[in-house]
Design an enzyme around this catalytic site. Sequence first.
Site, PDB file in Angstrom:
ATOM      1  N   LYS A 273     -11.567   0.178  -1.062  1.00  0.00           N
ATOM      2  CA  LYS A 273     -10.636   0.905  -1.933  1.00  0.00           C
ATOM      3  C   LYS A 273     -11.260   1.028  -3.324  1.00  0.00           C
ATOM      4  CE  LYS A 273      -7.468   0.622   1.522  1.00  0.00           C
ATOM      5  NZ  LYS A 273      -6.753  -0.236   2.449  1.00  0.00           N
TER       6      LYS A 273
ATOM      7  N   SER B 138       0.803  -1.226   0.000  1.00  0.00           N
ATOM      8  CA  SER B 138       0.000   0.000   0.000  1.00  0.00           C
ATOM      9  C   SER B 138       0.832   1.270   0.000  1.00  0.00           C
ATOM     10  CB  SER B 138      -0.948  -0.008   1.201  1.00  0.00           C
ATOM     11  OG  SER B 138      -0.253  -0.245   2.401  1.00  0.00           O
TER      12      SER B 138
ATOM     13  N   HIS C   7      -5.285  -3.461  -2.357  1.00  0.00           N
ATOM     14  CA  HIS C   7      -5.034  -2.481  -3.420  1.00  0.00           C
ATOM     15  C   HIS C   7      -4.989  -3.106  -4.812  1.00  0.00           C
ATOM     16  CE1 HIS C   7      -4.249   0.775  -0.594  1.00  0.00           C
ATOM     17  NE2 HIS C   7      -3.782  -0.193   0.172  1.00  0.00           N
TER      18      HIS C   7
HETATM   19  C1  LIG Z   1      -6.562  -0.484   3.771  1.00  0.00           C
HETATM   20  C2  LIG Z   1      -5.936  -1.792   3.991  1.00  0.00           C
HETATM   21  C3  LIG Z   1      -6.492  -2.698   4.898  1.00  0.00           C
HETATM   22  C4  LIG Z   1      -7.620  -2.321   5.806  1.00  0.00           C
HETATM   23  O1  LIG Z   1      -8.826  -2.355   5.149  1.00  0.00           O
HETATM   24  P1  LIG Z   1     -10.058  -1.536   5.783  1.00  0.00           P
HETATM   25  O2  LIG Z   1     -11.228  -2.095   5.064  1.00  0.00           O
HETATM   26  O3  LIG Z   1      -9.799  -0.105   5.488  1.00  0.00           O
HETATM   27  O4  LIG Z   1     -10.071  -1.831   7.243  1.00  0.00           O
HETATM   28  C5  LIG Z   1      -5.943  -3.943   4.982  1.00  0.00           C
HETATM   29  N1  LIG Z   1      -4.859  -4.288   4.250  1.00  0.00           N
HETATM   30  C6  LIG Z   1      -4.289  -3.441   3.393  1.00  0.00           C
HETATM   31  C7  LIG Z   1      -3.096  -3.875   2.611  1.00  0.00           C
HETATM   32  C8  LIG Z   1      -4.796  -2.162   3.246  1.00  0.00           C
HETATM   33  O5  LIG Z   1      -4.223  -1.302   2.425  1.00  0.00           O
END
Ligand SMILES: *Cc1c(COP(=O)(O)O)cnc(C)c1O
Length: 384
Positions: A240, A182, A210
């Site tokens: 996302k 990320s 992502h």
């Molecule tokens: C954003 C993210 C999460 C968390 O997801 P949420 O639904 O926002 O709690 C988990 N793993 C990765 C790699 C992320 O980028």
Amino acid sequence: MQSLDNFISGKLAKLEAASLRRTLVDTFREDGIWVTRGGRRLLSFCCNDYLNLSQHDAVKTAAIEATRKYGVGSGASRLVTGNHPLFAELEARLARLKGTEAAIVFGSGYLANTGIIPALIGKDDLILMDELNHACLWGGSRMSRAKIVTFPHADAAMARKLLAKHRASHPHAMIATDGVFSMDGDIAPLRALSDMAKEYDAWFLVDDAHGLGVVGGGRGSAFIENPPVEIPLQMGTLSKAAGGYGAYLCASRPVIDWMHNRARTFVYSTGLPPASAAAAIAALELIETDKALTAKPVQKARAFTKSAGLPEPMTNIVPIMLGEEKRALRASEMLAEEGFLVVAIRPPTVPAGTARLRMTFTAGHPDAEIERLAHLVRSRVLGN
Ligand SMILES: *Cc1c(COP(=O)(O)O)cnc(C)c1O
């Protein structure tokens, strides 16, 4: 409690002195890319809403209709009365997209990883982790009480050595990695990790938060190569590129049935609101059918790096490493003066000494603005 406030105030002052204190800033997101902050309109290069689906008419309509029909909350854990039929539809779609027998939807990505890992792995077991894995993979791993062994970022050869060394002393083992990292925007060596997982009987978990909607034709990082990489535990979020909220695990039927019984963040947490499930179904429909849309974020990122004189990125996430916190903050302030929202990412989100600007490109970013940003980064951040 005076001792409490004194203790915490002292800790906050230390963060402040190190340029590491974080604060919340009110932000209105108008259309997925333009935001208003402190009365100023800025073009955002830091949302994870990569396909701008949080503002898509079909997705919003699905959420609104579900709210009208079913209300705003699901009322209980899904094991009690919170299992709205929309979840079955969403899970069937996710399983189809990822090519697995079954899927389970969780409240969020953080809840998913802190539920999945301890449900599968216990204190005598081994977890092999990329050192840059997301905080919630760390959270879940620590909650499992297993032995955690980290390998240097994306270093499959070291991962193999460590697995060979430690595997025999543990009844079960897991390899866990982000699919797309990320904060760095690179992709894990999935094929090599999958092969060693099979060879050493380790269970392979990939967090593709992502990747969904952006790489592999929208299906995620396992699907970039043909044939796809075999990943028995495919986790990701709906927050996302899917534009909403919630998260999932796609896996075999027995694994999913076990999650219904033993993933504590599923069993003891309220089901997602029906609106979130309906929005995710509408978003996945677009992700599955609109290949031109899912190709755009990476195309936009590559147009940017070409103009800025940076190496071609593997994904739509482009970090610009600046090292010191102050330098990253100054660059971010300069870009805000020019109308761009590019947040400085600092420790502990990233390792000490690797403060950076992190830019994320979305399908809807105007090409002319990407050019202007690239020019500013080239001349005033990188100093070329
Ligand atoms: C954003 C993210 C999460 C968390 O997801 P949420 O639904 O926002 O709690 C988990 N793993 C990765 C790699 C992320 O980028």
